[in-house]
Design an enzyme around this catalytic site. Structure first.
Site, PDB file in Angstrom:
ATOM      1  N   LEU A 195       0.860  -1.175   0.000  1.00 44.31           N
ATOM      2  CA  LEU A 195       0.000   0.000   0.000  1.00 44.31           C
ATOM      3  C   LEU A 195       0.898   1.227   0.000  1.00 44.31           C
ATOM      4  O   LEU A 195       1.990   1.203   0.574  1.00 44.31           O
ATOM      5  CB  LEU A 195      -0.913   0.027   1.243  1.00 44.31           C
ATOM      6  CG  LEU A 195      -1.982  -1.056   1.362  1.00 44.31           C
ATOM      7  CD1 LEU A 195      -2.706  -0.923   2.706  1.00 44.31           C
ATOM      8  CD2 LEU A 195      -2.980  -0.992   0.218  1.00 44.31           C
ATOM      9  N   ASP A 196       0.421   2.303  -0.620  1.00 47.99           N
ATOM     10  CA  ASP A 196       1.191   3.537  -0.600  1.00 47.99           C
ATOM     11  C   ASP A 196       1.350   4.038   0.833  1.00 47.99           C
ATOM     12  O   ASP A 196       0.554   3.703   1.722  1.00 47.99           O
ATOM     13  CB  ASP A 196       0.495   4.609  -1.439  1.00 47.99           C
ATOM     14  CG  ASP A 196       0.383   4.221  -2.898  1.00 47.99           C
ATOM     15  OD1 ASP A 196       1.234   3.450  -3.367  1.00 47.99           O
ATOM     16  OD2 ASP A 196      -0.566   4.688  -3.551  1.00 47.99           O
ATOM     17  N   LYS A 197       2.346   4.881   1.051  1.00 44.82           N
ATOM     18  CA  LYS A 197       2.655   5.380   2.392  1.00 44.82           C
ATOM     19  C   LYS A 197       1.419   5.939   3.099  1.00 44.82           C
ATOM     20  O   LYS A 197       1.171   5.642   4.268  1.00 44.82           O
ATOM     21  CB  LYS A 197       3.732   6.466   2.289  1.00 44.82           C
ATOM     22  CG  LYS A 197       4.032   7.174   3.602  1.00 44.82           C
ATOM     23  CD  LYS A 197       4.992   8.339   3.399  1.00 44.82           C
ATOM     24  CE  LYS A 197       5.174   9.123   4.692  1.00 44.82           C
ATOM     25  NZ  LYS A 197       6.030  10.327   4.494  1.00 44.82           N
ATOM     26  N   ARG A 213      -5.537   5.547  -7.424  1.00 43.71           N
ATOM     27  CA  ARG A 213      -5.369   7.000  -7.487  1.00 43.71           C
ATOM     28  C   ARG A 213      -5.264   7.486  -8.931  1.00 43.71           C
ATOM     29  O   ARG A 213      -5.883   8.489  -9.310  1.00 43.71           O
ATOM     30  CB  ARG A 213      -4.132   7.391  -6.688  1.00 43.71           C
ATOM     31  CG  ARG A 213      -4.221   7.013  -5.208  1.00 43.71           C
ATOM     32  CD  ARG A 213      -2.866   7.008  -4.523  1.00 43.71           C
ATOM     33  NE  ARG A 213      -2.252   8.337  -4.523  1.00 43.71           N
ATOM     34  CZ  ARG A 213      -0.994   8.550  -4.161  1.00 43.71           C
ATOM     35  NH1 ARG A 213      -0.223   7.527  -3.780  1.00 43.71           N
ATOM     36  NH2 ARG A 213      -0.502   9.768  -4.177  1.00 43.71           N
TER      37      ARG A 213
END
Length: 319
Positions: A140-142, A240
């Site tokens: 997962l992104d930060k 996104r």
């Protein structure tokens, strides 16, 4: 971690693929295309026993061997960091990742990552990925929150990676987005590096990798909406990028909604709320859910109040 070797056979659907692209699509390796290209150029990848170039076109039945170098001198620090553990057994661990936590060490993030925390909590993690990503099956992104699974053994890692490749892992997200999207949509658009800004991803029809995301509008909130997202593929920044590509970027996204108000969020309002797969040892179905974090829920209630009160939009300098 000693040197490891992976062997792969080219299937009918993969015939004609470039060597580097073929390996980049192997979830069990979990390596970037640029990393694989360095291995190929270093003669650590062979086809039929012979070193090959990145651009080598594969034929059905080709045997591809990858030798991962020993990571000598590189040690990751185990850190006693808080973990929100949803499920754990001897094969795997399911976690609810907080906002702001990087999944694995990289340039600028050598400590404080999920991997550092896992090394402290778990006695063993799978070693299929490179030394910086033990146990990591997907990411997962930060600043994306929510559910992730990590593998404690190589067998569990291979099983989970195969399930992802075969679209047997169901990953569902909740997102607060700008504007009101259609009731339902499927975006099938390849994702690759933005040719203008290499720090961003973008829909890239020439050099991107296939990506499919299913969207469903769950709640209309005036000038915003709550959207459910289901992944078929797992490209970098996929949800996104796809939402931004149809004109509905995620609220708070510092990259793809940078000119829009963020309402005080410290990152995008994107949460991996449901994760389901089959247990790698006995095959039983597992499903987990996790509610969004407090700032996501707070903003959702604000948008609901806005709609009820009849306010038309928000001031452009908010957030």
């Amino acid at each position: 971690m000693p040197e490891q070797e992976g062997r792969f056979t080219v299937g009918p659907a993969e015939a004609g693929a470039r060597l580097d692209a073929f390996l980049a699509a192997r979830p069990e390796l979990g390596l970037s295309r640029s990393h694989l290209q360095r291995l190929i150029e270093g003669h650590r990848v062979s086809v039929g026993g012979c070193p090959s170039k990145c651009s080598h076109r594969l034929a059905e039945g080709d045997e591809v061997t990858v030798r991962l170098p020993e990571a000598s001198g590189l040690r990751l620090e185990a850190q006693d960091l808080p973990l929100d553990i949803v499920f754990e057994d001897s094969d795997l661990i399911v976690l609810n990742k907080p906002r702001g936590m990087v999944v694995h060490p990289a340039a600028g993030h050598r400590e404080g990552t999920l991997v550092n925390a896992l090394l402290y909590h778990c006695r063993d993690l799978s070693g299929i990925n490179d030394v910086l990503r033990p146990g990591i099956v997907h990411r997962l992104d930060k600043d994306t929150t929510g559910l992730m699974v990590a593998a404690k053994s190589d067998d569990a890692h291979r099983s989970l990676a195969d399930q992802i490749k075969d679209h047997l892992v169901r990953r569902e997200y909740l997102a607060l987005v700008h504007g009101v999207p259609p009731a339902a949509a499927v975006v099938e658009a390849p994702i690759g590096r933005d040719p203008v800004n290499r720090k961003r991803m973008a829909v890239n029809w020439e050099h991107g990798r296939p990506a499919t995301t299913h969207f469903r509008r769950l709640e209309e909130l005036g000038d915003f909406a709550l959207v459910g997202c289901r992944l078929e593929t797992g490209r970098t920044h996929q949800v996104r990028v796809h939402l931004a590509s149809i004109g509905h970027p995620v609220v708070g996204d510092p990259v793809y909604a940078a000119r829009r108000p963020d309402f005080g969020l410290a990152g995008q309002a994107l949460h991996a709320w449901r994760l389901s797969f089959h247990h790698p040892r006995d095959g039983r179905p597992l499903e987990f859910t996790a509610e969004p974090p407090a700032d996501f829920r707070r903003l959702l209630e604000q948008f609901r109040d806005q709609k009820i009160s009849g306010r038309e939009g928000w001031d452009s300098d908010e957030g």
